[in-house]
Design a protein around this motif. Sequence first.
Motif, PDB file in Angstrom:
ATOM      1  N   ASN A 221     -14.605   1.096  -4.017  1.00 54.48           N
ATOM      2  CA  ASN A 221     -15.044   0.670  -2.678  1.00 54.48           C
ATOM      3  C   ASN A 221     -15.423   1.962  -1.965  1.00 54.48           C
ATOM      4  OD1 ASN A 221     -14.303  -2.364  -2.161  1.00 54.48           O
ATOM      5  ND2 ASN A 221     -12.579  -1.486  -3.293  1.00 54.48           N
ATOM      6  N   ASN A 222     -16.708   2.171  -1.777  1.00 56.44           N
ATOM      7  CA  ASN A 222     -17.133   3.523  -1.406  1.00 56.44           C
ATOM      8  C   ASN A 222     -16.988   3.853   0.066  1.00 56.44           C
ATOM      9  OD1 ASN A 222     -17.720   3.995  -4.062  1.00 56.44           O
ATOM     10  ND2 ASN A 222     -19.769   3.055  -3.854  1.00 56.44           N
ATOM     11  N   ARG A 223     -16.597   2.873   0.862  1.00 53.54           N
ATOM     12  CA  ARG A 223     -16.588   3.154   2.308  1.00 53.54           C
ATOM     13  C   ARG A 223     -15.176   3.163   2.887  1.00 53.54           C
ATOM     14  NH1 ARG A 223     -20.318  -0.494   5.407  1.00 53.54           N
ATOM     15  NH2 ARG A 223     -19.937  -2.175   3.933  1.00 53.54           N
ATOM     16  N   LEU A 224     -14.193   3.387   2.007  1.00 52.33           N
ATOM     17  CA  LEU A 224     -12.807   3.394   2.484  1.00 52.33           C
ATOM     18  C   LEU A 224     -12.369   4.790   2.870  1.00 52.33           C
ATOM     19  CD1 LEU A 224     -11.147   0.978  -0.084  1.00 52.33           C
ATOM     20  CD2 LEU A 224     -11.646   0.532   2.328  1.00 52.33           C
ATOM     21  N   CYS A 225     -11.336   4.852   3.719  1.00 50.71           N
ATOM     22  CA  CYS A 225     -10.774   6.149   4.084  1.00 50.71           C
ATOM     23  C   CYS A 225      -9.275   6.007   4.254  1.00 50.71           C
ATOM     24  CB  CYS A 225     -11.401   6.661   5.382  1.00 50.71           C
ATOM     25  SG  CYS A 225     -11.031   5.619   6.816  1.00 50.71           S
ATOM     26  N   GLY A 226      -8.587   7.141   4.331  1.00 57.48           N
ATOM     27  CA  GLY A 226      -7.148   7.139   4.625  1.00 57.48           C
ATOM     28  C   GLY A 226      -6.325   6.646   3.452  1.00 57.48           C
ATOM     29  N   GLY A 227      -5.205   6.005   3.739  1.00 55.56           N
ATOM     30  CA  GLY A 227      -4.303   5.516   2.699  1.00 55.56           C
ATOM     31  C   GLY A 227      -3.427   6.620   2.149  1.00 55.56           C
ATOM     32  N   LEU A 228      -2.730   6.317   1.094  1.00 56.04           N
ATOM     33  CA  LEU A 228      -1.861   7.305   0.463  1.00 56.04           C
ATOM     34  C   LEU A 228      -2.687   8.510   0.025  1.00 56.04           C
ATOM     35  CD1 LEU A 228       0.435   5.203  -1.898  1.00 56.04           C
ATOM     36  CD2 LEU A 228       0.958   6.112   0.372  1.00 56.04           C
ATOM     37  N   VAL A 229      -2.062   9.675   0.067  1.00 51.04           N
ATOM     38  CA  VAL A 229      -2.764  10.907  -0.284  1.00 51.04           C
ATOM     39  C   VAL A 229      -3.289  10.831  -1.716  1.00 51.04           C
ATOM     40  CG1 VAL A 229      -2.578  13.411  -0.282  1.00 51.04           C
ATOM     41  CG2 VAL A 229      -1.063  12.037   1.160  1.00 51.04           C
ATOM     42  N   THR A 230      -2.505  10.205  -2.590  1.00 54.90           N
ATOM     43  CA  THR A 230      -2.899  10.157  -4.002  1.00 54.90           C
ATOM     44  C   THR A 230      -4.230   9.451  -4.217  1.00 54.90           C
ATOM     45  OG1 THR A 230      -1.548   8.194  -4.189  1.00 54.90           O
ATOM     46  CG2 THR A 230      -0.557  10.233  -4.951  1.00 54.90           C
ATOM     47  N   LEU A 231      -4.680   8.676  -3.229  1.00 57.60           N
ATOM     48  CA  LEU A 231      -5.959   7.982  -3.396  1.00 57.60           C
ATOM     49  C   LEU A 231      -7.122   8.959  -3.295  1.00 57.60           C
ATOM     50  CD1 LEU A 231      -5.420   4.782  -1.203  1.00 57.60           C
ATOM     51  CD2 LEU A 231      -5.181   5.010  -3.659  1.00 57.60           C
ATOM     52  N   GLU A 232      -6.845  10.084  -2.694  1.00 53.65           N
ATOM     53  CA  GLU A 232      -7.862  11.133  -2.500  1.00 53.65           C
ATOM     54  C   GLU A 232      -9.087  10.596  -1.771  1.00 53.65           C
ATOM     55  OE1 GLU A 232      -8.533  12.892  -6.313  1.00 53.65           O
ATOM     56  OE2 GLU A 232      -6.543  13.820  -6.349  1.00 53.65           O
ATOM     57  N   LEU A 233      -8.855   9.738  -0.791  1.00 52.04           N
ATOM     58  CA  LEU A 233      -9.960   9.231   0.019  1.00 52.04           C
ATOM     59  C   LEU A 233     -10.169  10.174   1.198  1.00 52.04           C
ATOM     60  CD1 LEU A 233      -9.092   5.424   0.108  1.00 52.04           C
ATOM     61  CD2 LEU A 233     -10.907   6.543  -1.197  1.00 52.04           C
ATOM     62  N   PRO A 234     -11.356  10.155   1.764  1.00 52.58           N
ATOM     63  CA  PRO A 234     -11.567  10.987   2.959  1.00 52.58           C
ATOM     64  C   PRO A 234     -10.676  10.530   4.107  1.00 52.58           C
ATOM     65  CG  PRO A 234     -13.465   9.562   2.519  1.00 52.58           C
ATOM     66  CD  PRO A 234     -12.560   9.439   1.346  1.00 52.58           C
ATOM     67  N   LYS A 235     -10.361  11.479   4.997  1.00 49.63           N
ATOM     68  CA  LYS A 235      -9.585  11.126   6.196  1.00 49.63           C
ATOM     69  C   LYS A 235     -10.414  10.195   7.071  1.00 49.63           C
ATOM     70  CE  LYS A 235      -6.067  14.466   7.232  1.00 49.63           C
ATOM     71  NZ  LYS A 235      -6.130  15.917   6.981  1.00 49.63           N
ATOM     72  N   CYS A 236      -9.733   9.298   7.775  1.00 49.91           N
ATOM     73  CA  CYS A 236     -10.455   8.422   8.690  1.00 49.91           C
ATOM     74  C   CYS A 236     -10.744   9.182   9.971  1.00 49.91           C
ATOM     75  CB  CYS A 236      -9.632   7.179   9.013  1.00 49.91           C
ATOM     76  SG  CYS A 236      -9.306   6.199   7.563  1.00 49.91           S
TER      77      CYS A 236
ATOM     78  N   PHE B 264       0.803  -1.221   0.000  1.00 50.84           N
ATOM     79  CA  PHE B 264       0.000   0.000   0.000  1.00 50.84           C
ATOM     80  C   PHE B 264       0.838   1.274   0.000  1.00 50.84           C
ATOM     81  CE2 PHE B 264      -2.813  -3.209   1.829  1.00 50.84           C
ATOM     82  CZ  PHE B 264      -3.903  -3.078   0.987  1.00 50.84           C
ATOM     83  N   ALA B 265       2.145   1.102   0.094  1.00 49.62           N
ATOM     84  CA  ALA B 265       3.017   2.274   0.094  1.00 49.62           C
ATOM     85  C   ALA B 265       3.300   2.756  -1.328  1.00 49.62           C
ATOM     86  CB  ALA B 265       4.326   1.949   0.809  1.00 49.62           C
ATOM     87  N   ASN B 266       2.964   1.921  -2.309  1.00 53.59           N
ATOM     88  CA  ASN B 266       3.291   2.242  -3.696  1.00 53.59           C
ATOM     89  C   ASN B 266       2.003   2.308  -4.504  1.00 53.59           C
ATOM     90  OD1 ASN B 266       4.010   2.228  -6.377  1.00 53.59           O
ATOM     91  ND2 ASN B 266       5.389   0.445  -6.211  1.00 53.59           N
ATOM     92  N   ALA B 267       1.625   3.508  -4.893  1.00 58.77           N
ATOM     93  CA  ALA B 267       0.299   3.720  -5.486  1.00 58.77           C
ATOM     94  C   ALA B 267       0.080   2.902  -6.746  1.00 58.77           C
ATOM     95  CB  ALA B 267       0.097   5.202  -5.782  1.00 58.77           C
ATOM     96  N   SER B 268       1.147   2.557  -7.445  1.00 55.29           N
ATOM     97  CA  SER B 268       0.930   1.817  -8.681  1.00 55.29           C
ATOM     98  C   SER B 268       0.886   0.309  -8.454  1.00 55.29           C
ATOM     99  CB  SER B 268       2.019   2.160  -9.698  1.00 55.29           C
ATOM    100  OG  SER B 268       3.269   1.822  -9.163  1.00 55.29           O
ATOM    101  N   ALA B 269       1.072  -0.115  -7.205  1.00 50.05           N
ATOM    102  CA  ALA B 269       1.108  -1.553  -6.935  1.00 50.05           C
ATOM    103  C   ALA B 269      -0.211  -2.103  -6.408  1.00 50.05           C
ATOM    104  CB  ALA B 269       2.225  -1.869  -5.947  1.00 50.05           C
ATOM    105  N   PHE B 270      -1.195  -1.235  -6.247  1.00 47.69           N
ATOM    106  CA  PHE B 270      -2.471  -1.757  -5.730  1.00 47.69           C
ATOM    107  C   PHE B 270      -3.618  -0.906  -6.255  1.00 47.69           C
ATOM    108  CE2 PHE B 270      -1.599   1.680  -2.903  1.00 47.69           C
ATOM    109  CZ  PHE B 270      -2.825   2.129  -2.416  1.00 47.69           C
ATOM    110  N   SER B 271      -4.821  -1.454  -6.159  1.00 47.92           N
ATOM    111  CA  SER B 271      -5.999  -0.667  -6.499  1.00 47.92           C
ATOM    112  C   SER B 271      -7.111  -0.967  -5.500  1.00 47.92           C
ATOM    113  CB  SER B 271      -6.469  -0.998  -7.915  1.00 47.92           C
ATOM    114  OG  SER B 271      -7.712  -0.362  -8.147  1.00 47.92           O
ATOM    115  N   VAL B 272      -7.752   0.100  -5.032  1.00 47.86           N
ATOM    116  CA  VAL B 272      -8.912  -0.072  -4.147  1.00 47.86           C
ATOM    117  C   VAL B 272     -10.107   0.706  -4.705  1.00 47.86           C
ATOM    118  CG1 VAL B 272      -7.594  -0.538  -2.060  1.00 47.86           C
ATOM    119  CG2 VAL B 272      -8.094   1.828  -2.675  1.00 47.86           C
ATOM    120  N   LEU B 273     -10.028   1.034  -5.959  1.00 47.35           N
ATOM    121  CA  LEU B 273     -11.116   1.772  -6.621  1.00 47.35           C
ATOM    122  C   LEU B 273     -12.464   1.105  -6.383  1.00 47.35           C
ATOM    123  CD1 LEU B 273     -10.001   2.559 -10.282  1.00 47.35           C
ATOM    124  CD2 LEU B 273     -10.679   4.203  -8.521  1.00 47.35           C
TER     125      LEU B 273
END
Length: 734
Positions: A615-630, A604-613
């Motif tokens: 999934n509408n209830r996720l938060c946090g993660g790398l900034v590039t994911l642009e998910l809401p803060k937990c 999860f430290a490498n944005a190109s090595a995973f995808s969590v697209l």
Amino acid sequence: MNSPQAMIFSSSSSLISFLFYGLAITCLSSAAVSASYGGNETDYHALLSFKSMITHDPYKVLTSWNHSFHFCDWSGISCGKQHKRVTVLRLDSQGLEGSLSPHVGNLSFLRALGLWNNNFQGTIPHELGRLSRIRILYLDTNKFSGVIPTNLSGCSNLEEIYLNLNNLAGSIPKEMSLLWKLAHLVIEDNKLTGGIPPFMGNITSMESFSAAGNPLSGSIPDTLGLWKSLREFDSGECNLYGNIPPSIFNLSLLVNFSVPVNHLAGNLPSEIGNQLPNLELLQLWGNKLTGVLPPSLSNCSKLLTLEMGDNNFRRKLTIDFSKLRDITDIHIDSNNFHVRDEADDMRFIGSLKNCTIIRTLELSYCSFVGVLPISIGNLSDQLTFLNLVGLTALYLGLNRFNGKIPTTIGKLQNLQILGLDGNQFSGPIPDAIGNLSLLTKLYLYSNKLEGHIPSSIGNCTKLTVFSLADNRLSGKIPKQIIQLPSLSIGLDLSQNSLSGSIPSDIKDLKMLNILDLSYNNLSGTVTSSLGECVSLTMLNLRGNQFQGIIPSSISSLRGLEVLDMSQNNLSGKIPQFFDKRFSLEFLNLSFNDFEGEVPVVGVFANASAFSVLGNNRLCGGLVTLELPKCKEKGKTHSQPSQSVGNERFLKVSYNELLKATDGFSAENLIGEGGFSSVYKGILDANDDRFVAIKVLHLLNRGAHKSFVAECEHANIRHRNVEDNNFISSTDFLQ
Ligand SMILES: *[C@@H]1O[C@H](CO)[C@@H](O)[C@H](O)[C@H]1NC(C)=O
Ligand SMILES: *[C@@H]1O[C@H](CO)[C@@H](O)[C@H](O)[C@H]1NC(C)=O
Ligand SMILES: *[C@@H]1O[C@H](CO)[C@@H](O)[C@H](O)[C@H]1NC(C)=O
Ligand SMILES: *[C@@H]1O[C@H](CO)[C@@H](O)[C@H](O)[C@H]1NC(C)=O
Ligand SMILES: *[C@@H]1O[C@H](CO)[C@@H](O)[C@H](O)[C@H]1NC(C)=O
Ligand SMILES: *[C@@H]1O[C@H](CO)[C@@H](O)[C@H](O)[C@H]1NC(C)=O
Ligand SMILES: *[C@@H]1O[C@H](CO)[C@@H](O)[C@H](O)[C@H]1NC(C)=O
Ligand SMILES: *[C@@H]1O[C@H](CO)[C@@H](O)[C@H](O)[C@H]1NC(C)=O
Ligand SMILES: *[C@@H]1O[C@H](CO)[C@@H](O)[C@H](O)[C@H]1NC(C)=O
Ligand SMILES: *[C@@H]1O[C@H](CO)[C@@H](O)[C@H](O)[C@H]1NC(C)=O
Ligand SMILES: *[C@@H]1O[C@H](CO)[C@@H](O)[C@H](O)[C@H]1NC(C)=O
Ligand SMILES: *[C@@H]1O[C@H](CO)[C@@H](O)[C@H](O)[C@H]1NC(C)=O
């Protein structure tokens, strides 16, 4: 002149010849010749010089080369009975290291020099060119470098030269054409360049010429048509261009003609089979030959191996195999034998019925159209297949066969490899396939097969790889398949309409590297027993209807490189265990219903090595994911796992493995099965713990493109598979 040494000599050798020799010396030589060599001092000094340049003699073969004996009694030496001059110097396979003394050129009576399979290095001395009586020169399987000395042309009695498996460079000296008695020239596996000199045609005594595995380049000179005695021509992988000159097909004694993996072009002469009636081996695969595969090959009744694959042969295949009763291997794959408007390209198959000892029939990627078979054809009451019972490999992949897979396929009891992939086979997979109990590789992918997967496949207990991908199969995954512990390379059931859940017996697949169940209608939870498939490097569950959470047992799959669970209905939190201890290179969890915090460690430290697209209830993660803060709720993220402690994650190179196991030595072999061997070894000199190293034996030749390519690609790297230091490596393909 009788010294104590001479007494010893005479008692240990022939008194008569000693006397004779002593006399000769007394009469002829004014020099003070020591009786210790009792003969020609030049030979004696040459041999001492030879010995002095040997730096390592592990079997102590040269200790007998001492004053107590006449040099004619030294090991590896033979002398002429009368003149007591060295005629043979033969020390093969003695582990000798060092270089070859130029003084050997003084052994003027030498007829044979045999030093093959040692570790000689340095150059081959020009002085050997003085050996005017030498007939046999075996220097192969050493580490000689430099060039082939032009002076060898002075050895006008040479009949056999073996220089193969050295590091010789430069070109084949044109002076060699002076060796008018040469019959065998073997220079394979060096680094020779500069083509085959046309002058060589002058050596009309040539019987076998082997230059395979040199970057020679150039074309085959038409002067070689002068080699009227030629029986073997072997120049595979020599970077040869141009046409095969017609004069070659005049050499009616030719038995083996082997020039695979070059750039040879043009047509084969239509009369080839009538011109070369003695052919046993015709190996032309991997060139750019074109035109028709000449029907006259039907007359090569001694043919054992026909390898014409991977060329541009076209037009209808009309070879009649009925006279080729001894043939064992036919490879004509990767050509285009389809003729437009022809409904049956396969009639030639009928002529195979007298080829009762055939082992391999490779017909894949030939654009064949027809029913399988049309003359293997009307199979139900068909005898043709019966006569092919010796077949061990049948490749019919990537053609356009249609119709059903005949049930009589179950008669091919010796089949080990069956490739029917990439055709248009329809209907069910016959139960009879379970009769093929020796199968190790079964490729049925990319057809239109329908119905259930027959549970009889559970009888194929040697299967290492099985692909049914991209068909129209339905029903459940029979538990008999996933109870085949032999499955080690891959199991691919993707792109079908399979339903039901993954049987928990999947835990039996402890050797399996690749499991692909993607794009089916599988449902239920992801069984936690998958965590026992400890050899998995790729697990693909994408595009099904799995629900529930990712079982924590997945954390045992430390060798996983690709994990795809996307496009399911999975939910719950993303587990924290995909941390540094995993070798994951790609993780796809997209389009599910995961919730909570996306970790930031490991994959999860490498944005190109995973995808969590998706999934509408996720938060946090790398900034590039642009998910809401937990929501801050006791910062638990990236809590280091409990057991990081002393677990070592091993990434090792092939060289390290080689070292650890002492070159995969027999001493370190601790177990061996049909598909893998296990070696013990010590990886780290400072840590004397043993590790086990598993080596999979993959059959390289004829490997099928897509799926196998993927498997084999995925297998190239090494990984730690289990905590107990278990390493799997397939760099060492066999
Ligand atoms: C030994 O052989 C060499 C070369 O053939 C010759 O010149 C020499 O005279 C011989 N010596 C004896 C002692 O026979
Ligand atoms: C000479 O060779 C013999 C036979 O190999 C050996 O037994 C003997 O020890 C050797 N003598 C010397 C002085 O090396
Ligand atoms: C033998 O060969 C060496 C090297 O080629 C040379 O120096 C020597 O003079 C030759 N003759 C004798 C009698 O050793
Ligand atoms: C090589 O051959 C040439 C020509 O025959 C000769 O002059 C030369 O001395 C030879 N070299 C050796 C090292 O024998
Ligand atoms: C080899 O044969 C050719 C004719 O093919 C001739 O011209 C040439 O002189 C010969 N070369 C040698 C080195 O004998
Ligand atoms: C032809 O090749 C085979 C092996 O590939 C070998 O056993 C046989 O001796 C060769 N025959 C000749 C005449 O070179
Ligand atoms: C083949 O051999 C025949 C008879 O020896 C000869 O007439 C003909 O020219 C040769 N063909 C080639 C292409 O060398
Ligand atoms: C095979 O050989 C026979 C007898 O020599 C000949 O009549 C026939 O034409 C040959 N077949 C082909 C296809 O060349
Ligand atoms: C093929 O085998 C059958 C039965 O053994 C035999 O009658 C027939 O003559 C053979 N055909 C050829 C072309 O050898
Ligand atoms: C079956 O064999 C018969 C006679 O050998 C032939 O006429 C027919 O076309 C064949 N049918 C198929 C589907 O191969
Ligand atoms: C399976 O093999 C046996 C033994 O060769 C044979 O008798 C039987 O007919 C085969 N069954 C099928 C379905 O091919
Ligand atoms: C599979 O093996 C079982 C038990 O040995 C046997 O009864 C069955 O006939 C086999 N099935 C096939 C299709 O060979």
